[in-house]
Motif scaffolding. Structure first.
Motif, mmCIF file in Angstrom:
data_model
loop_
_atom_site.group_PDB
_atom_site.id
_atom_site.type_symbol
_atom_site.label_atom_id
_atom_site.label_comp_id
_atom_site.label_asym_id
_atom_site.label_seq_id
_atom_site.Cartn_x
_atom_site.Cartn_y
_atom_site.Cartn_z
ATOM 1 N N HIS A 1 -10.382 -0.329 4.824
ATOM 2 C CA HIS A 1 -9.912 -1.313 5.786
ATOM 3 C C HIS A 1 -10.883 -1.279 6.935
ATOM 4 O O HIS A 1 -11.031 -0.265 7.579
ATOM 5 N N MET B 1 -5.316 5.486 1.797
ATOM 6 C CA MET B 1 -4.462 4.348 1.464
ATOM 7 C C MET B 1 -4.873 3.799 0.118
ATOM 8 O O MET B 1 -6.042 3.765 -0.232
ATOM 9 N N HIS C 1 3.440 1.148 2.946
ATOM 10 C CA HIS C 1 3.399 0.135 4.005
ATOM 11 C C HIS C 1 2.940 -1.204 3.452
ATOM 12 O O HIS C 1 2.444 -1.281 2.330
ATOM 13 N N MET D 1 0.291 -4.124 4.068
ATOM 14 C CA MET D 1 -0.980 -4.284 4.768
ATOM 15 C C MET D 1 -1.248 -5.764 5.010
ATOM 16 O O MET D 1 -1.178 -6.572 4.085
ATOM 17 N N HIS E 1 0.831 -1.218 0.000
ATOM 18 C CA HIS E 1 0.000 0.000 0.000
ATOM 19 C C HIS E 1 0.855 1.254 0.000
ATOM 20 O O HIS E 1 1.991 1.250 0.433
HETATM 21 CU CU LIG Z 1 -3.051 0.141 3.865
#
Ligand SMILES: [Cu+2]
Length: 179
Positions: free
Chosen positions: A178, A88, A110, A112, A77
């Protein structure tokens, strides 16, 4: 005893893999260092992992996928600004330039972790496998830091981010939430 030195070196390398892998691993000029995640209290099933990827001079590569036995699904991500809102977004890959230090960190790129099989608990280690286009797969143990941590344990300083300019988020994917 001509081979003694080689043997010793081999043993040291093996020992290094067993003990130091939590912090750093290198393959074909690509080094992954200081992988960490954050504790997921309250039954959260989504987590994020952060780390530093360094390329040697003369090495370019691409992070193309990630996986972990702790998570049902793992995605790469990034964050993008959508007007005033930071969102994101899944990316296909992260480009690694020659001699670059690319830091994955909160509010930036990052890894995920979805469908966590159990909560991430502070002080534990989470296995993480990163696959690069040329360097292949590098496996590490990410530390689990406190829920609000902004950096890996004992590393209040994040290494400098100069020269990090992969502004072209290859956002071929739709934003997804998310939960
Ligand atoms: Cu993410």
């Amino acid at each position: 005893m001509r081979n003694f030195g080689i043997l010793t070196a081999a043993v040291l390398v093996l020992a290094g893999i067993a003990t130091a892998s939590a912090h750093e691993a290198t393959n074909k000029g690509v080094t992954v260092a200081h992988p960490w995640t954050r504790a997921t209290p309250g039954g959260a099933t989504v987590g994020a992992a952060f780390l530093e990827i360094k390329t040697d001079k003369g090495t370019t590569d691409k992070l193309i996928s990630a996986s972990s036995p702790a998570a049902g699904r793992v995605e790469i991500h990034t964050h993008i600004m959508d007007g005033d809102v930071m969102k994101m977004r899944r990316v296909e890959a992260i480009d690694l330039k020659d001699g670059e230090s690319h830091i994955l960190k909160p509010m930036g790129d990052h890894i995920m972790l979805f469908d966590l099989k159990q909560p991430l608990k502070e002080g534990e280690l989470v296995k993480l496998e990163l696959t690069f286009e040329k360097a292949g797969t590098i496996a590490l143990d990410a530390t689990v830091e406190p829920a609000g941590a902004l950096g890996p344990h004992g590393m209040d300083h994040q290494p400098g981010n100069e020269g990090h300019d992969h502004g072209d988020a290859k956002s071929g994917h739709d934003h997804h939430d998310h939960k």
